[in-house]
Design an enzyme around this catalytic site. Structure first.
Site, PDB file in Angstrom:
ATOM      1  N   ASP A 161       0.860  -1.017   0.364  1.00 51.75           N
ATOM      2  CA  ASP A 161      -0.169  -0.511   0.078  1.00 51.75           C
ATOM      3  C   ASP A 161       1.234   1.120   0.319  1.00 51.75           C
ATOM      4  OD1 ASP A 161      -2.646   0.859   0.329  1.00 51.75           O
ATOM      5  OD2 ASP A 161      -2.386   1.806   2.404  1.00 51.75           O
ATOM      6  N   SER A 162       0.954   2.065  -0.746  1.00 50.16           N
ATOM      7  CA  SER A 162       1.785   3.137  -0.939  1.00 50.16           C
ATOM      8  C   SER A 162       0.164   4.941  -0.744  1.00 50.16           C
ATOM      9  CB  SER A 162       2.702   3.098  -2.055  1.00 50.16           C
ATOM     10  OG  SER A 162       1.641   2.793  -3.164  1.00 50.16           O
TER      11      SER A 162
END
Length: 223
Positions: free
Chosen positions: A77-78
């Site tokens: 997740d970014s």
């Protein structure tokens, strides 16, 4: 597929992100793995991203996919964090405009929100959390607690941070997301003006996936 090859799932449906993730893993020379994405496995219910941190979301995605498929899974997740917005959009980066995955709408909204921010306060960073989990660890609630300190058997979470500044207008056509308005430190170019190889070498996802490589190699060697 040879007997010495094991399937490794990259839990993503974002085609551009999946291409980047595969490219980074394959460029590292990881052998003995067949890299597959969510489109390559039977569909399963995917829970919404409700974590309070990138790490929580990455771990939840990896856990759900590993349980559903029986495959060791890498999920990430970014997003982008903007200093003048107290770290936002952060975990909301992909749906900042209210429509998940609408890159242009997200980018334009962020530009509008920071239009009057002076140059000296336009610091920003891309942040990534990547999680690796095996099916066995995914089945153990104690092993997948997002607040658990350090690694546990079959579970690893790593991070990458890419500092830079927020530009005032888009530049470049490579990459995706906020790349056209993010200028990494020391480059003089937007992330969208970097080649794929240049970006992979220094990006937040590149950093995080390289940090996972020793764990991936150990997992494949033990399989």
């Amino acid at each position: 597929m040879s007997a010495a090859t094991h399937r490794l799932l990259l839990a993503s449906r974002n085609a551009k992100k999946l291409t980047e993730l595969r490219r980074i893993v394959e460029a590292a020379g990881l052998t003995g793995a067949e890299i597959v994405g969510l489109a390559d496995v039977p569909e399963f219910p995917e829970a919404p991203e409700t974590g309070a941190t990138f790490a929580e979301n990455a771990l939840a995605k990896a856990r759900d996919a590993a349980l559903a498929t029986g495959l060791p899974t890498v999920a990430e997740d970014s997003g982008i964090t903007v200093d003048a917005l107290n770290g936002m959009p952060g975990i909301l980066s992909a749906r900042w405009s209210g429509r998940h995955g609408d890159d242009d709408a997200n980018l334009q909204l962020l530009l509008g929100q920071t239009r009057d921010v002076p140059d000296e306060r336009r610091g920003a960073a891309y942040v990534c959390a990547a999680a690796l989990i095996t099916p066995g660890a995914a089945a153990d609630p104690a092993a997948v607690r997002p607040d658990a300190d350090g690694d546990t058997p079959g579970r690893t979470v790593v991070h990458g941070t890419w500092r830079g500044v927020l530009l005032r207008e888009p530049r470049g056509t490579n990459g995706f997301g906020y790349d056209p308005i993010f200028e990494p430190e020391g480059t003089g170019r937007s992330a969208a003006e970097l080649s794929a190889g240049e970006k992979d070498a220094v990006s937040h996802r590149g950093q995080a996936l390289r940090a996972l490589l020793p764990h991936l190699r150990a997992l494949l060697a033990a399989s």
